[in-house]
Design a protein around this motif. Structure first.
Motif, PDB file in Angstrom:
ATOM      1  N   UNK A 135       0.738  -1.111   0.025  1.00  0.00           N
ATOM      2  CA  UNK A 135       0.132   0.098   0.043  1.00  0.00           C
ATOM      3  C   UNK A 135       0.958   1.246  -0.048  1.00  0.00           C
ATOM      4  N   UNK A 136       1.928   1.359   0.778  1.00  0.00           N
ATOM      5  CA  UNK A 136       2.572   2.382   1.032  1.00  0.00           C
ATOM      6  C   UNK A 136       3.486   2.857  -0.519  1.00  0.00           C
ATOM      7  N   UNK A 137       4.260   1.682  -0.851  1.00  0.00           N
ATOM      8  CA  UNK A 137       4.997   2.185  -2.210  1.00  0.00           C
ATOM      9  C   UNK A 137       3.659   2.436  -3.208  1.00  0.00           C
ATOM     10  N   UNK A 138       2.827   1.847  -3.229  1.00  0.00           N
ATOM     11  CA  UNK A 138       1.834   2.122  -4.298  1.00  0.00           C
ATOM     12  C   UNK A 138       1.447   3.763  -4.199  1.00  0.00           C
ATOM     13  N   UNK A 139       0.939   4.000  -2.959  1.00  0.00           N
ATOM     14  CA  UNK A 139       0.524   5.448  -2.830  1.00  0.00           C
ATOM     15  C   UNK A 139       1.837   6.282  -2.921  1.00  0.00           C
ATOM     16  N   UNK A 140       2.647   6.023  -2.605  1.00  0.00           N
ATOM     17  CA  UNK A 140       4.105   7.022  -2.884  1.00  0.00           C
ATOM     18  C   UNK A 140       4.316   6.988  -4.206  1.00  0.00           C
ATOM     19  N   UNK A 141       4.255   6.133  -4.826  1.00  0.00           N
ATOM     20  CA  UNK A 141       4.501   6.265  -6.394  1.00  0.00           C
ATOM     21  C   UNK A 141       3.298   7.231  -7.062  1.00  0.00           C
ATOM     22  N   UNK A 142       2.191   6.904  -6.607  1.00  0.00           N
ATOM     23  CA  UNK A 142       1.136   7.886  -7.277  1.00  0.00           C
ATOM     24  C   UNK A 142       1.148   9.238  -6.921  1.00  0.00           C
ATOM     25  N   UNK A 143       1.596   9.643  -5.673  1.00  0.00           N
ATOM     26  CA  UNK A 143       1.508  10.797  -5.209  1.00  0.00           C
ATOM     27  C   UNK A 143       3.083  11.510  -5.063  1.00  0.00           C
ATOM     28  N   UNK A 144       3.931  10.803  -5.730  1.00  0.00           N
ATOM     29  CA  UNK A 144       5.434  11.457  -5.558  1.00  0.00           C
ATOM     30  C   UNK A 144       6.127  11.369  -4.516  1.00  0.00           C
ATOM     31  N   UNK A 145       5.720  10.452  -3.584  1.00  0.00           N
ATOM     32  CA  UNK A 145       6.450  10.076  -2.356  1.00  0.00           C
ATOM     33  C   UNK A 145       7.314   9.156  -2.107  1.00  0.00           C
ATOM     34  N   UNK A 146       7.758   8.713  -3.055  1.00  0.00           N
ATOM     35  CA  UNK A 146       8.745   7.306  -3.199  1.00  0.00           C
ATOM     36  C   UNK A 146       9.765   7.560  -4.185  1.00  0.00           C
ATOM     37  N   UNK A 147      10.979   7.074  -3.839  1.00  0.00           N
ATOM     38  CA  UNK A 147      12.123   7.357  -4.800  1.00  0.00           C
ATOM     39  C   UNK A 147      11.673   6.668  -6.219  1.00  0.00           C
ATOM     40  N   UNK A 148      12.372   7.261  -7.067  1.00  0.00           N
ATOM     41  CA  UNK A 148      12.286   6.601  -8.697  1.00  0.00           C
ATOM     42  C   UNK A 148      13.180   5.888  -9.123  1.00  0.00           C
ATOM     43  N   UNK A 149      14.595   6.078  -8.575  1.00  0.00           N
ATOM     44  CA  UNK A 149      15.852   5.681  -8.985  1.00  0.00           C
ATOM     45  C   UNK A 149      16.040   4.105  -8.328  1.00  0.00           C
ATOM     46  N   UNK A 150      16.276   3.176  -9.279  1.00  0.00           N
ATOM     47  CA  UNK A 150      16.419   1.880  -8.793  1.00  0.00           C
ATOM     48  C   UNK A 150      16.789   1.451  -7.477  1.00  0.00           C
ATOM     49  N   UNK A 151      18.181   2.000  -7.202  1.00  0.00           N
ATOM     50  CA  UNK A 151      18.757   1.943  -5.846  1.00  0.00           C
ATOM     51  C   UNK A 151      18.278   2.210  -4.701  1.00  0.00           C
ATOM     52  N   UNK A 152      17.685   3.589  -5.048  1.00  0.00           N
ATOM     53  CA  UNK A 152      16.979   4.550  -3.742  1.00  0.00           C
ATOM     54  C   UNK A 152      15.637   3.607  -3.610  1.00  0.00           C
ATOM     55  N   UNK A 153      14.919   3.212  -4.775  1.00  0.00           N
ATOM     56  CA  UNK A 153      13.715   2.522  -4.357  1.00  0.00           C
ATOM     57  C   UNK A 153      14.052   1.263  -3.442  1.00  0.00           C
ATOM     58  N   UNK A 154      15.136   0.447  -3.825  1.00  0.00           N
ATOM     59  CA  UNK A 154      15.395  -0.660  -3.338  1.00  0.00           C
ATOM     60  C   UNK A 154      15.686  -0.381  -1.617  1.00  0.00           C
ATOM     61  N   UNK A 155      16.351   0.740  -1.290  1.00  0.00           N
ATOM     62  CA  UNK A 155      16.637   1.092   0.101  1.00  0.00           C
ATOM     63  C   UNK A 155      15.247   1.308   0.563  1.00  0.00           C
ATOM     64  N   UNK A 156      14.381   2.042  -0.018  1.00  0.00           N
ATOM     65  CA  UNK A 156      13.103   2.555   0.600  1.00  0.00           C
ATOM     66  C   UNK A 156      12.246   1.196   1.063  1.00  0.00           C
ATOM     67  N   UNK A 157      12.298  -0.112  -0.131  1.00  0.00           N
ATOM     68  CA  UNK A 157      11.639  -1.178   0.121  1.00  0.00           C
ATOM     69  C   UNK A 157      12.240  -1.895   1.397  1.00  0.00           C
ATOM     70  N   UNK A 158      13.469  -1.793   1.601  1.00  0.00           N
ATOM     71  CA  UNK A 158      14.294  -2.080   2.671  1.00  0.00           C
ATOM     72  C   UNK A 158      13.542  -1.572   4.119  1.00  0.00           C
TER      73      UNK A 158
END
Lengths: 204, 204
Positions: free
Chosen positions: B69-92
């Motif tokens: 839910x949080x990554x989904x909302x984050x992507x939808x509203x620009x509150x989630x990193x877009x670069x692959x490595x930064x996204x992996x860190x956020x998922x971690x």
């Protein structure tokens, strides 16, 4: 080159299988949890909780948590859905496995994490076993009428396979879970899975 | 339009804050867990484990697990990193919070999930409290020298804020966690956070 810290039969088996599937060279770094490798000072800098898996990225940065490692590897190797909604569904499944199924099993294997009085451990283990079994039945339901957990083979499948192996280890009646057992059979037909099962010496 | 099933003070507060931040209209669907709303047959079709949050997507499909839910909302509203490595860190980080911090607290609030003999509950709760406190200190360490958990404000921050609120509820010495407390203060300065804190009537 990627490197994977893993321990035989641990939840790192999912990432191990994915790396074997990839065909890309990687460095497997086997840990002996019984010897306490995971509590070595150098390893705690990689994973502060002293757990496996840890994935070392090309630049040397460590990545921990299956909820991050599996999507990362999946994207890198084309084993992850690209469409937004399908990706959200896949993340939900990874989350279900990581936050519900895995912790339920930890109550069987590591009761000392959850209580200090050893006389309470059998109760915690029995309850963990009941919860773990209930959740494995839910995975069985998710696999009804389908070959793989997502629309096609993805990183979710080695992760689900890992918990099937844990069900065998706990002597749960896994054969009763028809869809999940058929999924296990499909997994075992894959050469990468066969190599990991042999390397980690798990009963599958 | 999105709809969110949430309960006051539950881990659904993270998604609730993100939706308030978004400025997009959404339908809040408040659940009364004490009354057992989460065990209603209709709700169990949305969330088979009977938990919150559940996000109902525009097409009516439910999405569960904060890890999705949080990554989904984050992507939808620009509150989630877009670069692959930064996204992996956020998922971690999302994974750390969902698979370690949240379950540790559940041992305090829901010991009956983990044992059947009520005389074992105080031990389980005490151990859960110790683990939860240790993990909150780790979050404090993650926030040292930075404003937000990721490079900028993201969905990780309302999630971390939720556990700060839980720390207050459990009367842990949260003021000792200087970085985490400064983060709480930054969160409370945001109008969206103020609205959710007022609606859910949590002590923050």
């Amino acid at each position: 080159m990627l490197a994977l810290y893993y321990a035989p039969g641990a939840c790192s088996m999912a990432a191990h299988i994915v790396l074997e599937e990839s065909g890309e060279p990687y460095e497997p770094r086997r840990m002996d949890l019984a010897k306490g490798d995971q509590r070595a000072e150098a390893y705690l800098k990689i994973h502060p909780l002293g757990r496996v898996p840890a994935l070392i990225l090309d630049g040397g940065e460590p990545l921990i948590e299956n909820t991050a490692i599996l999507p990362y590897l999946g994207k890198r190797f084309g084993l992850w859905p690209t469409e937004a909604l399908a990706e959200a569904r896949a993340l939900s499944r990874v989350g279900f496995l990581a936050t519900n199924v895995h912790p339920a099993h930890a109550h069987i294997s590591r009761p000392e994490r959850y209580a200090t009085d050893a006389s309470h451990f059998p109760d915690i283990q029995a309850q963990g076993r009941t919860t773990f079994h209930t959740l494995l039945k839910q995975i069985d339901g998710m696999l009804a009428g389908r070959e793989w957990l997502s629309d096609r083979y993805s990183v979710l499948d080695p992760y689900a396979f890992t918990f099937y192996v844990w069900g065998i280890r706990r002597e749960l009646p896994m054969g009763e879970l028809k869809h999940y057992t058929a999924h296990r059979d499909r997994m075992l037909a894959r050469p990468a899975v066969q190599r990991v099962v042999a390397d980690e010496q798990v009963k599958a």
